[in-house]
Enzyme design. Structure first.
Site, PDB file in Angstrom:
ATOM      1  NE  ARG A 158     -19.644  -4.996  43.028  1.00  0.00           N
ATOM      2  CZ  ARG A 158     -20.207  -6.196  42.970  1.00  0.00           C
ATOM      3  NH1 ARG A 158     -21.463  -6.340  43.336  1.00  0.00           N
ATOM      4  NH2 ARG A 158     -19.527  -7.231  42.556  1.00  0.00           N
TER       5      ARG A 158
ATOM      6  CG  ASP B 155     -22.674 -13.740  39.366  1.00  0.00           C
ATOM      7  OD1 ASP B 155     -23.268 -14.057  40.418  1.00  0.00           O
ATOM      8  OD2 ASP B 155     -22.312 -12.573  39.117  1.00  0.00           O
TER       9      ASP B 155
ATOM     10  CB  THR C  44     -29.554 -11.802  44.073  1.00  0.00           C
ATOM     11  OG1 THR C  44     -30.122 -11.989  42.771  1.00  0.00           O
ATOM     12  CG2 THR C  44     -28.209 -11.122  43.933  1.00  0.00           C
TER      13      THR C  44
ATOM     14  CE  LYS D  10     -24.231 -13.279  45.333  1.00  0.00           C
ATOM     15  NZ  LYS D  10     -24.300 -11.930  45.939  1.00  0.00           N
ATOM     16  CB  THR D  11     -17.540 -12.923  42.444  1.00  0.00           C
ATOM     17  OG1 THR D  11     -18.860 -12.669  41.982  1.00  0.00           O
ATOM     18  CG2 THR D  11     -16.627 -13.256  41.288  1.00  0.00           C
TER      19      THR D  11
END
Ligand code: ADP
Length: 352
Positions: free
Chosen positions: A238, A130, A179, A85-86
């Site tokens: 990640r 975020d 999330t 997302k980032t």
């Protein structure tokens, strides 16, 4: 790339001193705000692997905004941690040729935090928030007119002399990440022109991500080895990147040869107790406990937490989602149950 990080605070996802899991999808302490993680981020749509439907939708929106010379519409990205997302917010700012200011909702505690960010925006800048579901109420209320009418309503002065002043803001794009889309208030949700979900990645995409990261880290690695990482990273880039770094450590110490192969990946990840499906010790303890119960459950969440010596919220939000996703666990109204697939996975581990 123009990134302005402001008060990034992601430390709340884990209490300090808590041991991290190698397969935790959230950034671990050494990765928070880390240049090392940022160095691995794709910068354009062309190197952002997978998530094709998302790229298609955002690609059109970016082209249209550029064509009209306008700011991109506000975008809400939701999905589990670690899926990009980032990274997508940074890709959008690069594609649009604008600055990206990054912050996290829990860091916007005081009204002046969000005001400071908004008044410093340049035309068409991108503001990334975020964990936007954790936005404090005051910040959220300041955001509404900013998002809708490019206006900031401020109360100036105190008591009977206080009055309202409106400041005009330049056009800008808010990219919110969460999330938990369901935890966003509906007025906030409604102000996003684009709401897009990120999905877990398939094996081929994960393999490509491992290959790309290996290239950036200067590793020589076989295709099979990348595939092995793909199988064990729980559908999450990640985690793929983190596993690759643990494999790199192992390869450096072993110093066996030039190429990292799947055998070496297997050995390195076994050392970290990450099995061939990406399960770690706590996942296996949870499933093992259920297997020892008559019929494989149901067992209530609190009982399960007490038996494993873990906190129930951690079990529910961090441990269970992947076990549910791979079909090893079921949530029923009466409690958790291990599935036949989960049983056969645990049985195969016990045989070894
Ligand atoms: P999130 O914000 O969803 O928690 P991030 O955007 O921080 O996830 O991504 C975590 C890491 O995963 C990044 O450092 C990046 O290197 C990698 N990553 C994420 N998505 C992709 C992708 N589509 N292609 C390649 N690498 C990715």
């Amino acid at each position: 790339m123009a990134i302005v990080s402001s008060n990034i605070d992601r430390s709340d996802s884990r209490s300090s001193g808590e041991k991290h899991r190698t397969v935790d999808p959230s950034p671990i302490q050494e990765e928070i705000g880390s240049v090392r993680e940022d160095g691995l981020r794709p910068k354009h749509f062309s190197d952002y692997i997978g998530q094709t439907p998302l790229k298609d939708v955002l690609g059109i929106a970016v082209k249209a905004a550029l064509g009209r010379g306008e700011a991109l519409d506000h975008v809400l990205l939701y999905g589990p941690p670690g899926l990009g997302k980032t990274t997508m917010a940074l890709v959008l700012s690069n594609e649009l040729g604008v600055k990206c200011r990054i912050t996290s909702a829990p860091a916007l505690e005081r009204p002046r935090d969000i005001v400071g960010l908004l008044v410093n925006l340049q035309p068409k800048d991108l503001l990334f928030i975020d964990e936007i579901h954790r936005l404090p109420r005051v910040a959220e209320e300041l955001l509404y007119p900013a998002l809708e009418d490019k206006r900031l309503d401020l109360t100036v002065g105190k008591g009977s002399t206080s009055r309202m002043r409106s400041l005009e803001l330049p056009p800008f794009t808010l990219v919110g990440a969460t999330t938990r889309a369901g935890s966003l208030s509906s007025p906030l949700r409604d102000r996003f022109g684009l709401t897009e979900r990120l999905e877990f990645y398939g094996l081929q995409d994960l393999k490509a991500i491992a290959q790309r990261t290996a290239g950036l880290l200067g590793l020589v690695i076989s295709e099979d080895a990348c595939f092995e990482i793909a199988r064990r990273c729980r559908g999450t880039p990640r985690i793929a990147n983190r596993l690759l770094k643990r494999v790199r450590d192992f390869a450096t110490v072993r110093d066996e040869g030039a190429v990292i192969d799947s055998r070496l990946v297997d050995e390195a990840l076994n050392l970290h107790r990450v099995d061939d499906r990406g399960l770690d010790e706590i996942d296996r303890r949870l499933l093992g406990f259920l297997m020892g119960v008559d019929g494989g459950g149901p067992v209530g969440l609190e009982t399960l937490a007490a038996a494993l010596g873990e906190d129930s919220a951690t079990l529910e939000s961090v441990v269970e989602p992947y076990l549910l996703q791979v079909g090893f666990l079921q949530r029923t109204p009466r409690g958790r149950v291990i599935t036949a697939r989960g049983k056969s996975h645990i049985a195969s581990k016990e045989k070894k």
